[in-house]
Write a protein that holds these residues in place. Structure first.
Motif, PDB file in Angstrom:
ATOM      1  N   ARG A 204       0.830  -1.210   0.000  1.00 34.34           N
ATOM      2  CA  ARG A 204       0.000   0.000   0.000  1.00 34.34           C
ATOM      3  C   ARG A 204       0.861   1.256   0.000  1.00 34.34           C
ATOM      4  NH1 ARG A 204      -2.394   0.720   5.548  1.00 34.34           N
ATOM      5  NH2 ARG A 204      -0.298   1.614   5.821  1.00 34.34           N
ATOM      6  N   ASP A 205       1.905   1.278   0.815  1.00 31.13           N
ATOM      7  CA  ASP A 205       2.684   2.499   1.018  1.00 31.13           C
ATOM      8  C   ASP A 205       3.846   2.655   0.036  1.00 31.13           C
ATOM      9  OD1 ASP A 205       1.047   3.037   3.191  1.00 31.13           O
ATOM     10  OD2 ASP A 205       2.448   2.163   4.655  1.00 31.13           O
ATOM     11  N   PHE A 206       4.462   1.517  -0.364  1.00 33.97           N
ATOM     12  CA  PHE A 206       5.687   1.612  -1.155  1.00 33.97           C
ATOM     13  C   PHE A 206       5.709   0.699  -2.381  1.00 33.97           C
ATOM     14  CE2 PHE A 206       6.792   2.630   3.273  1.00 33.97           C
ATOM     15  CZ  PHE A 206       7.238   3.940   3.105  1.00 33.97           C
ATOM     16  N   GLY A 207       4.656  -0.072  -2.586  1.00 35.51           N
ATOM     17  CA  GLY A 207       4.635  -0.984  -3.722  1.00 35.51           C
ATOM     18  C   GLY A 207       4.463  -0.259  -5.046  1.00 35.51           C
ATOM     19  N   PHE A 208       5.061  -0.841  -6.087  1.00 34.89           N
ATOM     20  CA  PHE A 208       4.896  -0.310  -7.435  1.00 34.89           C
ATOM     21  C   PHE A 208       3.599  -0.901  -8.000  1.00 34.89           C
ATOM     22  CE2 PHE A 208       9.503   0.936  -8.743  1.00 34.89           C
ATOM     23  CZ  PHE A 208       9.597   1.707  -7.603  1.00 34.89           C
ATOM     24  N   THR A 209       2.491  -0.245  -7.623  1.00 34.15           N
ATOM     25  CA  THR A 209       1.167  -0.616  -8.118  1.00 34.15           C
ATOM     26  C   THR A 209       0.758   0.375  -9.187  1.00 34.15           C
ATOM     27  OG1 THR A 209      -0.015   0.761  -6.519  1.00 34.15           O
ATOM     28  CG2 THR A 209       0.588  -1.461  -5.810  1.00 34.15           C
ATOM     29  N   VAL A 210      -0.260   0.021  -9.955  1.00 31.11           N
ATOM     30  CA  VAL A 210      -0.758   0.932 -10.986  1.00 31.11           C
ATOM     31  C   VAL A 210      -1.177   2.254 -10.362  1.00 31.11           C
ATOM     32  CG1 VAL A 210      -2.602   1.303 -12.675  1.00 31.11           C
ATOM     33  CG2 VAL A 210      -1.450  -0.926 -12.540  1.00 31.11           C
ATOM     34  N   GLU A 211      -1.836   2.192  -9.222  1.00 30.82           N
ATOM     35  CA  GLU A 211      -2.308   3.413  -8.567  1.00 30.82           C
ATOM     36  C   GLU A 211      -1.136   4.262  -8.081  1.00 30.82           C
ATOM     37  OE1 GLU A 211      -4.769   6.318  -7.233  1.00 30.82           O
ATOM     38  OE2 GLU A 211      -5.336   4.567  -8.436  1.00 30.82           O
TER      39      GLU A 211
ATOM     40  N   HIS B 138      13.999  -2.967 -11.521  1.00 32.80           N
ATOM     41  CA  HIS B 138      14.109  -3.859 -10.359  1.00 32.80           C
ATOM     42  C   HIS B 138      15.247  -4.829 -10.653  1.00 32.80           C
ATOM     43  CE1 HIS B 138      13.233  -6.647  -7.140  1.00 32.80           C
ATOM     44  NE2 HIS B 138      12.082  -6.085  -6.830  1.00 32.80           N
ATOM     45  N   PRO B 139      16.219  -4.982  -9.751  1.00 34.75           N
ATOM     46  CA  PRO B 139      17.334  -5.902 -10.022  1.00 34.75           C
ATOM     47  C   PRO B 139      16.953  -7.372  -9.916  1.00 34.75           C
ATOM     48  CG  PRO B 139      17.548  -4.959  -7.832  1.00 34.75           C
ATOM     49  CD  PRO B 139      16.405  -4.245  -8.481  1.00 34.75           C
ATOM     50  N   GLY B 140      15.767  -7.678  -9.334  1.00 35.35           N
ATOM     51  CA  GLY B 140      15.341  -9.051  -9.178  1.00 35.35           C
ATOM     52  C   GLY B 140      16.052  -9.744  -8.014  1.00 35.35           C
ATOM     53  N   PRO B 141      15.486 -10.841  -7.529  1.00 32.23           N
ATOM     54  CA  PRO B 141      14.175 -11.390  -7.901  1.00 32.23           C
ATOM     55  C   PRO B 141      13.045 -10.548  -7.324  1.00 32.23           C
ATOM     56  CG  PRO B 141      15.094 -12.648  -6.088  1.00 32.23           C
ATOM     57  CD  PRO B 141      16.163 -11.672  -6.494  1.00 32.23           C
ATOM     58  N   ILE B 142      11.886 -10.609  -7.981  1.00 34.11           N
ATOM     59  CA  ILE B 142      10.740  -9.790  -7.609  1.00 34.11           C
ATOM     60  C   ILE B 142       9.742 -10.613  -6.802  1.00 34.11           C
ATOM     61  CG2 ILE B 142       8.755  -8.491  -8.483  1.00 34.11           C
ATOM     62  CD1 ILE B 142      10.426  -7.889 -10.986  1.00 34.11           C
ATOM     63  N   ASN B 143       9.307 -10.074  -5.679  1.00 29.59           N
ATOM     64  CA  ASN B 143       8.160 -10.626  -4.962  1.00 29.59           C
ATOM     65  C   ASN B 143       6.914  -9.953  -5.539  1.00 29.59           C
ATOM     66  OD1 ASN B 143       9.609 -12.219  -2.954  1.00 29.59           O
ATOM     67  ND2 ASN B 143      10.223 -10.276  -2.058  1.00 29.59           N
ATOM     68  N   GLN B 144       6.308 -10.589  -6.537  1.00 39.29           N
ATOM     69  CA  GLN B 144       5.130  -9.986  -7.167  1.00 39.29           C
ATOM     70  C   GLN B 144       4.016  -9.832  -6.149  1.00 39.29           C
ATOM     71  OE1 GLN B 144       3.707 -11.347 -10.961  1.00 39.29           O
ATOM     72  NE2 GLN B 144       5.755 -11.896 -11.691  1.00 39.29           N
TER      73      GLN B 144
ATOM     74  N   MET C  69       6.270  -5.050  -6.379  1.00 34.96           N
ATOM     75  CA  MET C  69       5.802  -4.712  -7.727  1.00 34.96           C
ATOM     76  C   MET C  69       4.666  -5.643  -8.125  1.00 34.96           C
ATOM     77  SD  MET C  69       7.924  -4.483 -11.355  1.00 34.96           S
ATOM     78  CE  MET C  69       9.086  -3.273 -10.727  1.00 34.96           C
ATOM     79  N   ASP C  70       3.607  -5.068  -8.691  1.00 39.67           N
ATOM     80  CA  ASP C  70       2.479  -5.878  -9.139  1.00 39.67           C
ATOM     81  C   ASP C  70       2.745  -6.448 -10.528  1.00 39.67           C
ATOM     82  OD1 ASP C  70       1.186  -5.323  -6.809  1.00 39.67           O
ATOM     83  OD2 ASP C  70      -0.476  -4.206  -7.703  1.00 39.67           O
ATOM     84  N   ALA C  71       2.137  -7.596 -10.799  1.00 41.87           N
ATOM     85  CA  ALA C  71       2.319  -8.248 -12.093  1.00 41.87           C
ATOM     86  C   ALA C  71       1.864  -7.357 -13.240  1.00 41.87           C
ATOM     87  CB  ALA C  71       1.546  -9.572 -12.118  1.00 41.87           C
ATOM     88  N   GLU C  72       0.816  -6.581 -13.030  1.00 43.69           N
ATOM     89  CA  GLU C  72       0.312  -5.712 -14.096  1.00 43.69           C
ATOM     90  C   GLU C  72       1.345  -4.664 -14.485  1.00 43.69           C
ATOM     91  OE1 GLU C  72      -3.709  -3.118 -15.218  1.00 43.69           O
ATOM     92  OE2 GLU C  72      -3.485  -4.028 -13.237  1.00 43.69           O
ATOM     93  N   VAL C  73       2.075  -4.154 -13.502  1.00 41.89           N
ATOM     94  CA  VAL C  73       3.141  -3.188 -13.781  1.00 41.89           C
ATOM     95  C   VAL C  73       4.285  -3.873 -14.514  1.00 41.89           C
ATOM     96  CG1 VAL C  73       4.887  -1.695 -12.729  1.00 41.89           C
ATOM     97  CG2 VAL C  73       2.537  -1.704 -11.850  1.00 41.89           C
ATOM     98  N   LEU C  74       4.690  -5.016 -14.021  1.00 42.01           N
ATOM     99  CA  LEU C  74       5.815  -5.747 -14.598  1.00 42.01           C
ATOM    100  C   LEU C  74       5.547  -6.119 -16.052  1.00 42.01           C
ATOM    101  CD1 LEU C  74       8.554  -7.210 -14.166  1.00 42.01           C
ATOM    102  CD2 LEU C  74       7.234  -9.195 -13.377  1.00 42.01           C
ATOM    103  N   GLN C  75       4.333  -6.520 -16.338  1.00 38.99           N
ATOM    104  CA  GLN C  75       4.026  -7.072 -17.653  1.00 38.99           C
ATOM    105  C   GLN C  75       3.452  -6.067 -18.643  1.00 38.99           C
ATOM    106  OE1 GLN C  75       1.398 -10.315 -16.636  1.00 38.99           O
ATOM    107  NE2 GLN C  75       2.954 -11.333 -15.375  1.00 38.99           N
TER     108      GLN C  75
END
Length: 300
Positions: A235-242, A255-261, A265-271
Motif C-alpha cells: 500500500r505504502d511503497f509498492g509499485f502498483t498501478v495506482e 528492479h534488479p530481481g528477484p521480484i516478490n510480485q 511490484m504488481d504483475a500488471e506493472v511488470l508485464q
C-alpha cells in the motif's frame, strides 16, 4: 599489483570513469554482435556462487559461452567439499590453483574478496558480496538508463525498499559519484541506511515526482518478518498501478530481481507498463558482464 589483478572489479570506488565508458561502448558493440573476437577460446573461467542466483549466474555463463570460455561452475555449497568442513577461502584458493582465467565470486560477508584478490594470480569479479556491493548490477542498471534515457548523467534514481541491506544500493552510491547522477532512498524507516548526503523520501508519491528512474528492491522477508506487514508495504511503497500515477510518463521502472510480485511490484506493472525495463536489465546484464570479461581476457 600485477596487470592481471588490476582487471579485478571488487567495487566501483576504484573503477575509473574512462573504463566504465569503454565497458559501455563494448556492450553497445556486443548488442550488435555478441560474438566479438576474444582471447577466451580454450580458457576456463571459474564461477563460484556460494549464494543463490539466477540472473547474475546465468548471465555470466552466457557471457562465457559467447566468448568461448568454458565455465567451471560451483553452484551453492551442496555437493562440494564445503559440506565436509572446508572453508570458503580454501575452496576459492583451490579452484584458483587450477588456473582459470578469472574468478567470478558471489558470497556473503564472511568471505574477504580483497584478501582473495591479493592471493590469486587472476582477476576477481565481485558478483555480489554480502551487503557490501554488487558492481556489475549497478553497471548494467546504469547502462540500461543510458540506453533508454540517452544519458546516465544528471538522472535522478529513486531506490525504493530495503536499501539498508542491499548490495545493489551500496554499489549505486559508489557509481553515482563516478557518473554524476543522483540517488535517493524511500521506504519504511527500518529499511533505510544512514548515508550522509543521500536524499530520503518518507513518501513514495513525493519520491516518484522527483525521480527519472524508480527502482524497487526485493523486500528481504528473512530480515523483516515482523517489522512491516506485506499488505502495508504494498500500500505504502509498492509499485502498483495506482501508486505509479505519480511517476512521469517518460521515467523508467526497474528492479534488479528477484521480484516478490504483489509486494514490491504488481504483475500488471511488470508485464504491461511501457516504462518497465526489468527484462531489458536482464538482457543488458549479459552485454555488460560480457564486456567486463572481454576486458579481463585482454589482460590475461
Amino acid at each position: 599489483m600485477s596487470s592481471r589483478t588490476q582487471h579485478s572489479i571488487l567495487d566501483l570506488v576504484n573503477l575509473e570513469k574512462e573504463k566504465i565508458g569503454r565497458l559501455f561502448s563494448t556492450a553497445d558493440q556486443l548488442a550488435a554482435n555478441p560474438f566479438l573476437p576474444s582471447k577466451g577460446f580454450g580458457k576456463t573461467g571459474a564461477l563460484l556462487f556460494f549464494e543463490a542466483s539466477t540472473r547474475t549466474r546465468m548471465s555470466f555463463e552466457t557471457a562465457c559461452a559467447h566468448l568461448g570460455v568454458y565455465p567451471l561452475l560451483l553452484d551453492g555449497k551442496s555437493g562440494s567439499s564445503l559440506e565436509k568442513g572446508e572453508t570458503l577461502e580454501d575452496t576459492v584458493l583451490n579452484v584458483a590453483a587450477m588456473k582459470p582465467a578469472f574468478l567470478v565470486i558471489r558470497s556473503g560477508d564472511e568471505l574477504d574478496f580483497n584478501a582473495i584478490a591479493s592471493q590469486v594470480g587472476m582477476p576477481v569479479i565481485n558478483a555480489g558480496w554480502g551487503k557490501r556491493g554488487h558492481p556489475t548490477q549497478a553497471l548494467l542498471d546504469a547502462y540500461t538508463i543510458r540506453k533508454h534515457l540517452g544519458s546516465i548523467e544528471n538522472q535522478k534514481v529513486l531506490i525504493v525498499g530495503d536499501a539498508r541491506h542491499s548490495r545493489v544500493a551500496a554499489s549505486h552510491i559508489e557509481l553515482a559519484a563516478k557518473l554524476n547522477y543522483s540517488v535517493a532512498f524511500c521506504g519504511p524507516q527500518e529499511f533505510l541506511p544512514n548515508h550522509a548526503g543521500v536524499k530520503v523520501f518518507a513518501s513514495l508519491s513525493e519520491g516518484l515526482k522527483w525521480c527519472s528512474v524508480a527502482m524497487a528492491l526485493r523486500v528481504q522477508l528473512e530480515r523483516h518478518e515482523a517489522s512491516h506487514s506485506l499488505a502495508n508495504y504494498r500500500r505504502d511503497f509498492g509499485f502498483t498501478v495506482e501508486n505509479l500515477k505519480d511517476l512521469s510518463s517518460n521515467a523508467l521502472i526497474m528492479h534488479p530481481g528477484p521480484i516478490n510480485q504483489g509486494t514490491e511490484m504488481d504483475a500488471e506493472v511488470l508485464q504491461k507498463d511501457p516504462r518497465c525495463r526489468v527484462l531489458d536489465q536482464v538482457t543488458n546484464g549479459v552485454l555488460v558482464r560480457q564486456a567486463v570479461l572481454l576486458d579481463v581476457l585482454e589482460g590475461v
